[in-house]
Design an enzyme around this catalytic site. Sequence first.
Site, PDB file in Angstrom:
ATOM      1  N   GLU A   1     -11.602   0.387 -10.714  1.00 56.51           N
ATOM      2  CA  GLU A   1     -11.205  -0.572 -11.766  1.00 56.51           C
ATOM      3  C   GLU A   1     -12.031  -0.461 -13.047  1.00 56.51           C
ATOM      4  OE1 GLU A   1     -11.567  -1.373  -8.556  1.00 56.51           O
ATOM      5  OE2 GLU A   1      -9.445  -1.629  -8.052  1.00 56.51           O
TER       6      GLU A   1
ATOM      7  N   GLU B   1       0.839  -1.214   0.000  1.00 60.04           N
ATOM      8  CA  GLU B   1       0.000   0.000   0.000  1.00 60.04           C
ATOM      9  C   GLU B   1       0.866   1.253   0.000  1.00 60.04           C
ATOM     10  OE1 GLU B   1      -3.018  -0.125  -0.609  1.00 60.04           O
ATOM     11  OE2 GLU B   1      -3.889  -1.949   0.203  1.00 60.04           O
TER      12      GLU B   1
ATOM     13  N   ARG C   1       0.764   3.759  -3.274  1.00 58.44           N
ATOM     14  CA  ARG C   1       0.090   5.054  -3.069  1.00 58.44           C
ATOM     15  C   ARG C   1       1.096   6.178  -2.796  1.00 58.44           C
ATOM     16  NH1 ARG C   1      -5.738   3.587  -0.374  1.00 58.44           N
ATOM     17  NH2 ARG C   1      -5.548   1.344  -0.529  1.00 58.44           N
TER      18      ARG C   1
ATOM     19  N   ASP D   1      -4.965 -10.053  -8.250  1.00 59.72           N
ATOM     20  CA  ASP D   1      -5.146  -9.128  -9.380  1.00 59.72           C
ATOM     21  C   ASP D   1      -3.884  -8.543 -10.018  1.00 59.72           C
ATOM     22  OD1 ASP D   1      -4.746  -7.676  -7.024  1.00 59.72           O
ATOM     23  OD2 ASP D   1      -6.561  -6.455  -7.186  1.00 59.72           O
TER      24      ASP D   1
END
Length: 644
Positions: free
Chosen positions: A533, A220, A224, A364
């Site tokens: 998405e 994360e 980010r 993913d």
Amino acid sequence: MSKSLPYSVKNGHYDNAKFRHRSFFKVITQTLFSSDMKRECVSCSTGKFLGLFMIFGLACLMLSHASKTPSVTDGLSKGLGTNEEKKVVTDVGVRFKKFLRRAPRLPPRLSGNEKVSSGIFTGKPTEHDEEKWKARQRNVKEAFTHAWSGYKKFAMGYDELLPLSMQGFDGLGGLGATVVDSLDTAMIMGLEEVVSEAGSWIESNLLERISQKGDVNLFETTIRVLGGLLSAYHLSGGDQDMNLANSGPKPTIYLEIAKNLADRLLSAFTSSPTPIPYSDVLLKNSSAHPASNLLSSTSEVSTLQLEFNYLSAISGDPKYKTEGMKVFAHFKTLPKVEGLVPIYISPHSGEFIGQEIRLGSRGDSYYEYLIKVWLQLRSIQDGNFTYLYDMYEEAMRGVRHLLVQKTIPNELVFVGELPGGSKGSFSPKMDHLVCFLPGTLALGATKGITKEKAMMDNLLTIEDFENLKLAEDLAKTCFEMYSVTSTGLAPEIAYFHTKDFYEDGLGGGNQSSEYVNDIIIKFNDRHNLLRPETVESLFVLYRITQDPKYREWGWQIFQSFEKYTKVDSGGYSSLNDVTTLPPQRRDKMETFFLGETLKYLYLLFGDSSVIPLDKFVFNTEAHPFPIKDAIYLEGGSNMMKGTM
Ligand code: DMJ
């Protein structure tokens, strides 16, 4: 090293027959001579004669009908008297000869491109269209300003805004994640004031936070915070040795902070006994440890490399790239199921743990980064990384073979899961997260250029066409996950009606949707976190196919966000249930709403020359890094040439 499945999932093979053109003649003859009629008539001459007579009659009917269609030549031949009659006869003759001579077409041919050349969409919007999309783009910019103003008012310096409680919340380790995630969106939108506010906050606070903070998640924080700093560095002119931003700090400030952060994050790699990094880092003392279950997520450890590679390129220090790429080199050696991988991996043994395979959570972006890291590194023409492309292609074949099915009754295409891996059964379940895949498939097929150009230059393989077709079909399903609900917003997870699975009474609430019986939404899955998405894929597909329907779909989704998630006092809120009106709000604005969702919508409605997909690669959090003319270093001191 891939291990093939010992069995095939029944009906799991994605049927591309729809886009294989079959000639009319073939269709009729096959229909006539492949059914019972074949058996009965083949030995009977009357049957044969009747069959041929019917084909001839139908062909004549079709041709005489076609010749009535007005055309340019019709206009020219008007008033020619007997010549006109002759021309019609000649036309029918020529058409009939052409019809009989038509060679069988080989798969695949693109319906999309046919539409382009037949004028259904031309890629050249009219002036009126341009104005309409500019206005819609302004609406997105206003939405971003509203989101930022809520955050600034109630939560400046916190990771996230709780818009209903009107306060901040540190859910990501306390590095002011919303500030950093939002910065490059504000730069792209030309919002000087926000760039100045976010940039000044970063300059004055972020280093101190990094040196004092405790536990952060490696993935994360990389996607980010590190990703946000790196794209801000590029967009403000850093890798061109310029300062392009009119506001905010000098670009080198972003780079210095990025290096400081990445040096600490590197401990996740260096403390692990294998190339697989630990999942958590204690920033203040640069130490790392595994998650409480001792495992790392497959997607998390393989979604760091775009950021680390770019940092190596601009800093001249190869250590980031070296550590990051060890993960992929290690993945290359592991056994897979037709290119697909389980969602957990042990940093202690370096082996996959469990059997669960999916392209949703924890799986993913492994697939996303295979192709994107290859796109990033191919510019240095280092053949050592072609294995990434091979792994990507094999995985997409695995997806098409094992995970793709169609719904009942309307044949929506979806990507399901294998909860028990190669030995388990198929689950018709799809996280909204899987909706990144249409964009990734389209990007992988054309490598960022338009489908039209790729076809003109003869660059597409049959697999590229198959992937593009799947991308378009799946994007439609993702869009219908929005349209099927009462709010027009997608649930976090959807199930699909198949011959093996159906649950009554769990529709999305929009009874006028054609797909209300195809899509099933369970009670626990009805929330919406303002995720990006689907709009991300619509953006990529619009850029690649130039089909305006993707913009229109994006506009519908945006309007639903405006209607149901906007909070008057500032910010936008996640929802608890997208199937009921009015929807209950969840009191959280995720950082990716500003970093990704609104950025992709803004770019979708804007000029396609902004951040072109063949020159930039977006990290999984929508932070763009330049790839064109990039010079990636193994140890030298060259700087990457920027492209903006
Ligand atoms: C983002 O943080 C990234 O896109 C990540 O890859 C997946 N989840 C969120 C958005 O939904």
